[in-house]
Design a protein around this motif. Structure first.
Motif, PDB file in Angstrom:
ATOM      1  N   UNK A 174       0.857  -1.190   0.000  1.00 47.96           N
ATOM      2  CA  UNK A 174       0.000   0.000   0.000  1.00 47.96           C
ATOM      3  C   UNK A 174       0.890   1.235   0.000  1.00 47.96           C
ATOM      4  N   UNK A 175       0.878   1.931  -1.135  1.00 50.44           N
ATOM      5  CA  UNK A 175       1.685   3.149  -1.293  1.00 50.44           C
ATOM      6  C   UNK A 175       3.142   2.885  -0.948  1.00 50.44           C
ATOM      7  N   UNK A 176       3.670   1.786  -1.509  1.00 51.05           N
ATOM      8  CA  UNK A 176       5.074   1.400  -1.321  1.00 51.05           C
ATOM      9  C   UNK A 176       5.416   1.069   0.127  1.00 51.05           C
ATOM     10  N   UNK A 177       4.402   0.795   0.918  1.00 45.62           N
ATOM     11  CA  UNK A 177       4.615   0.307   2.283  1.00 45.62           C
ATOM     12  C   UNK A 177       4.136  -1.132   2.320  1.00 45.62           C
ATOM     13  N   UNK A 178       5.067  -2.033   2.620  1.00 48.85           N
ATOM     14  CA  UNK A 178       4.785  -3.457   2.533  1.00 48.85           C
ATOM     15  C   UNK A 178       4.338  -4.001   3.882  1.00 48.85           C
ATOM     16  N   UNK A 179       3.157  -4.568   3.899  1.00 48.45           N
ATOM     17  CA  UNK A 179       2.639  -5.228   5.096  1.00 48.45           C
ATOM     18  C   UNK A 179       2.734  -6.733   4.869  1.00 48.45           C
ATOM     19  N   UNK A 180       3.559  -7.411   5.679  1.00 53.18           N
ATOM     20  CA  UNK A 180       3.895  -8.813   5.447  1.00 53.18           C
ATOM     21  C   UNK A 180       3.239  -9.719   6.481  1.00 53.18           C
ATOM     22  N   UNK A 181       2.688 -10.854   5.998  1.00 58.63           N
ATOM     23  CA  UNK A 181       2.082 -11.863   6.862  1.00 58.63           C
ATOM     24  C   UNK A 181       2.846 -13.179   6.671  1.00 58.63           C
ATOM     25  N   UNK A 182       3.301 -13.756   7.772  1.00 57.41           N
ATOM     26  CA  UNK A 182       4.006 -15.038   7.730  1.00 57.41           C
ATOM     27  C   UNK A 182       2.967 -16.152   7.717  1.00 57.41           C
ATOM     28  N   UNK A 183       2.801 -16.803   6.581  1.00 53.37           N
ATOM     29  CA  UNK A 183       1.791 -17.849   6.448  1.00 53.37           C
ATOM     30  C   UNK A 183       2.324 -19.221   6.863  1.00 53.37           C
ATOM     31  N   UNK A 184       3.634 -19.417   6.683  1.00 57.48           N
ATOM     32  CA  UNK A 184       4.207 -20.735   6.993  1.00 57.48           C
ATOM     33  C   UNK A 184       5.718 -20.583   7.162  1.00 57.48           C
ATOM     34  N   UNK A 185       6.282 -21.350   8.079  1.00 54.72           N
ATOM     35  CA  UNK A 185       7.726 -21.299   8.285  1.00 54.72           C
ATOM     36  C   UNK A 185       8.206 -22.630   8.857  1.00 54.72           C
ATOM     37  N   UNK A 186       9.140 -23.244   8.151  1.00 57.85           N
ATOM     38  CA  UNK A 186       9.751 -24.497   8.617  1.00 57.85           C
ATOM     39  C   UNK A 186      11.143 -24.557   8.004  1.00 57.85           C
ATOM     40  N   UNK A 187      12.157 -24.274   8.795  1.00 60.96           N
ATOM     41  CA  UNK A 187      13.520 -24.179   8.284  1.00 60.96           C
ATOM     42  C   UNK A 187      14.037 -25.496   7.728  1.00 60.96           C
ATOM     43  N   UNK A 188      13.342 -26.584   7.987  1.00 60.39           N
ATOM     44  CA  UNK A 188      13.762 -27.882   7.453  1.00 60.39           C
ATOM     45  C   UNK A 188      13.419 -28.012   5.970  1.00 60.39           C
ATOM     46  N   UNK A 189      12.552 -27.137   5.505  1.00 57.43           N
ATOM     47  CA  UNK A 189      12.155 -27.172   4.099  1.00 57.43           C
ATOM     48  C   UNK A 189      12.957 -26.159   3.294  1.00 57.43           C
ATOM     49  N   UNK A 190      12.998 -26.378   2.014  1.00 57.33           N
ATOM     50  CA  UNK A 190      13.756 -25.513   1.095  1.00 57.33           C
ATOM     51  C   UNK A 190      12.881 -25.262  -0.135  1.00 57.33           C
ATOM     52  N   UNK A 191      12.062 -24.211  -0.053  1.00 58.41           N
ATOM     53  CA  UNK A 191      11.116 -23.949  -1.138  1.00 58.41           C
ATOM     54  C   UNK A 191      11.840 -23.454  -2.393  1.00 58.41           C
ATOM     55  N   UNK A 192      11.391 -23.994  -3.559  1.00 60.81           N
ATOM     56  CA  UNK A 192      12.002 -23.615  -4.820  1.00 60.81           C
ATOM     57  C   UNK A 192      11.015 -22.988  -5.808  1.00 60.81           C
ATOM     58  N   UNK A 193       9.721 -23.077  -5.525  1.00 59.03           N
ATOM     59  CA  UNK A 193       8.743 -22.517  -6.456  1.00 59.03           C
ATOM     60  C   UNK A 193       7.411 -22.326  -5.739  1.00 59.03           C
ATOM     61  N   UNK A 194       6.623 -21.368  -6.202  1.00 59.87           N
ATOM     62  CA  UNK A 194       5.306 -21.094  -5.625  1.00 59.87           C
ATOM     63  C   UNK A 194       4.323 -20.816  -6.761  1.00 59.87           C
ATOM     64  N   UNK A 195       3.055 -21.228  -6.558  1.00 66.84           N
ATOM     65  CA  UNK A 195       1.990 -20.996  -7.526  1.00 66.84           C
ATOM     66  C   UNK A 195       0.706 -20.679  -6.763  1.00 66.84           C
ATOM     67  N   UNK A 196      -0.062 -19.706  -7.251  1.00 64.81           N
ATOM     68  CA  UNK A 196      -1.341 -19.342  -6.641  1.00 64.81           C
ATOM     69  C   UNK A 196      -2.415 -19.485  -7.714  1.00 64.81           C
ATOM     70  N   UNK A 197      -3.440 -20.306  -7.437  1.00 63.69           N
ATOM     71  CA  UNK A 197      -4.486 -20.515  -8.441  1.00 63.69           C
ATOM     72  C   UNK A 197      -5.548 -19.431  -8.361  1.00 63.69           C
ATOM     73  N   UNK A 198      -6.554 -19.525  -9.234  1.00 63.92           N
ATOM     74  CA  UNK A 198      -7.586 -18.487  -9.320  1.00 63.92           C
ATOM     75  C   UNK A 198      -8.394 -18.363  -8.038  1.00 63.92           C
ATOM     76  N   UNK A 199      -8.494 -19.463  -7.288  1.00 65.34           N
ATOM     77  CA  UNK A 199      -9.244 -19.432  -6.025  1.00 65.34           C
ATOM     78  C   UNK A 199      -8.428 -18.827  -4.892  1.00 65.34           C
ATOM     79  N   UNK A 200      -7.169 -18.536  -5.133  1.00 59.25           N
ATOM     80  CA  UNK A 200      -6.317 -17.960  -4.093  1.00 59.25           C
ATOM     81  C   UNK A 200      -5.570 -18.988  -3.278  1.00 59.25           C
TER      82      UNK A 200
END
Length: 528
Positions: free
Chosen positions: A240-266
């Protein structure tokens, strides 16, 4: 007896007398009749003679009239012949006059054509001179625009007069737009100055603990995006107006994410190099699914509305987004290096130069990459509208395959290409060398326009994406930094629209080669 004889003789005489009398009488009547007939015939003959005479007179009169008419006709024929000869003479005289007139007309037309040709030559020479002058002026003004851009950029970077730097950058844009074309606005000096003075770059340092490996904009949400990292983090951001509001949805340091996809339903899908798939519904809790028949997953894409494609090193897994169950697998012998897409079908690239099109969950069709594309393909982007394929390789080279099969090589990165994206006639690329470049690939001579350079030696650009409005480029590096960079010239200029050179500044930097009044009038007229 004698008396008797006398009487008999007298009687006989009387009878004979009467008989003669009647005979003579009849004969007289016959003669009279004949005389009457003869008289009639004589009278008729007289009449006929009279008629014949009249007819002779009429015939003679007609002959006389005919002779007169013949004579008259002869005279008329002589007159007609004289008139004919006069007409022929007049006609010949007319033809002679017409021939003279035609020659004079042809001569006049020839003179007119020659005059017209000379006028056209003179006009063409004038137009050529005007064109040459316009070209010279155009080149001069475009060069002036680039010079002003360099001055504005240096002024801004050196900490000098930033307001003057903005005015110089805007004037540079005005000259370039007025006398050049759209591509000229993307010349390195011009775009660099506009980006610098419009404060187009904004970075959130170490937003993630690990390197940012995926960025995806939520469909139908103008200012919302999801990022994932190699440290097992899934963040959702609202800008919002170059101010980023961040929400942590998931965190597990044992994982190593390489890709993300969001479908039409969100619903968010994030795949880990460890073989885990995390699913987060729009209004639900995160779920972890362990995938089988796959090692080191690296990329995600949708095959259709219900099937998610998960790409690993040697296999492709199909995941049903409705049942959240693994549904099938396709195996590839050679090591997979990247994932692409052509005409709604996922394309898999391996390290030996093969391209595998996923036709269905049970079928792949394979072919060789173009011979002109050398090296291992590590990034791919397709433009269906332009009909081009772009290939990025492990040695930093980029290849553009055109509709006709010709391949153009682009050189500007020094390390592995991590991502390519086509937007109209613009190609964006990122690399482990820490750069994001823009290429106007349709130009005859294609040079990189640097949009971003990491300040850190290990600031590899792992991933970038362009927002839904195509105004900003978002990129993540190996150190968890998230950067937003403005790429829309129109938005940059809109930020500078009130920064106009004063007349004194105009005379100082530009002089009298261009009219200050035209500049002011065009800006006030709404050109900006």
């Amino acid at each position: 007896m004698l008396w008797g004889i006398a009487c008999a003789a007298l009687g006989t005489g009387c009878i004979l007398g009467f008989s003669f009398y009647y005979f003579e009488k009849d004969k007289t009547a016959e003669l009279e009749q004949q005389l009457a007939v003869m008289s009639q015939k004589e009278h008729r003959a007289v009449i006929d003679q009279s008629i014949n005479k009249q007819m002779e007179e009429i015939a003679y009169e007609q002959k006389r009239i005919s002779d007169e008419r013949t004579e008259e006709a002869k005279k008329q024929a002589e007159i007609a012949e004289e008139e004919k000869q006069s007409a022929i003479i007049a006609q010949n005289q007319a033809k002679a006059s017409e021939e003279i007139a035609r020659k004079e007309r042809d001569n006049a037309e020839a003179q007119s054509k020659e005059a017209k040709r000379q006028a056209e030559i003179a006009n063409a020479q004038r137009k050529t001179a005007e064109l040459n002058k316009r070209i010279a002026d155009t080149l001069s003004y475009i060069a002036l625009g680039r010079s002003l851009a360099s001055m504005g950029f240096n002024q801004y970077q050196s900490g000098g007069n930033k307001e003057l730097a903005k005015r110089l950058a805007y004037t540079s844009y005005w000259f370039t737009k007025t006398y050049g074309n759209r591509n000229d606005l993307y010349h390195f000096s011009v775009i660099q100055a506009l980006m610098e003075v419009s404060d187009s770059k904004l970075t959130w340092n170490h937003l993630h603990k690990g390197g940012i490996t995926g960025i995806f904009f939520i469909p139908n949400k103008e200012n919302e995006l999801v990022t994932v990292s190699s440290y097992g983090e899934i963040f959702r951001h609202v800008n919002q107006d170059d101010k980023l509001k961040t929400h942590n949805l998931f965190s597990n340091s044992a994982l190593d994410f390489r890709s993300v996809y969001v479908d039409k339903a969100g619903t968010i899908y994030a795949v880990s190099h460890t073989g885990h798939l995390v699913v987060i519904p729009a209004n639900g809790k995160a779920q972890q699914v362990v995938l089988s028949d796959i090692s080191r997953p690296m990329a995600l894409d949708m095959f259709n509305d219900d099937i998610l494609v998960v790409v690993g090193e040697h296999s492709v897994v199909f995941f049903n987004t409705k049942t959240l169950q693994q549904q099938g697998v396709l195996r590839i012998n050679d090591k997979i290096t990247t994932l692409g897409r052509i005409n709604k079908h996922p394309y898999i690239f391996d390290e030996h130069g093969n391209i595998h099109e996923i036709v269905s969950m049970n079928k792949m069709e394979s072919k060789r990459k173009p011979n002109a594309v050398r090296g291992i393909v590590t990034a791919f982007a397709r433009s269906d509208n332009k009909g081009i394929n772009t290939y990025g390789t492990s040695d930093g080279k980029i290849y553009v395959e055109q509709k006709d099969g010709k391949v153009k090589e682009l050189v500007g990165h020094r390390s592995r290409i991590t991502r390519l994206k086509v937007n109209g006639n613009q190609l964006y690329s990122s690399s482990y060398d820490g750069k994001v470049n823009l290429w106007l690939y349709e130009n005859e001579k294609v040079e990189p326009i640097q949009l971003f350079q990491s300040d850190e030696s290990d600031g590899w650009i792992r991933y970038f994406n362009i927002n839904n409005k195509k105004t900003h480029l978002w990129l993540g590096d190996n150190n968890g930094n998230l950067t937003q960079t403005l790429i829309s010239v129109d938005v940059m200029v809109n930020r500078l629209k009130n920064h106009l050179l004063t007349k004194e500044e105009w005379n100082n930097y530009i002089g009298k080669s261009a009219s200050y009044q035209i500049f002011i009038d065009s800006v006030k007229g709404g050109e900006k």
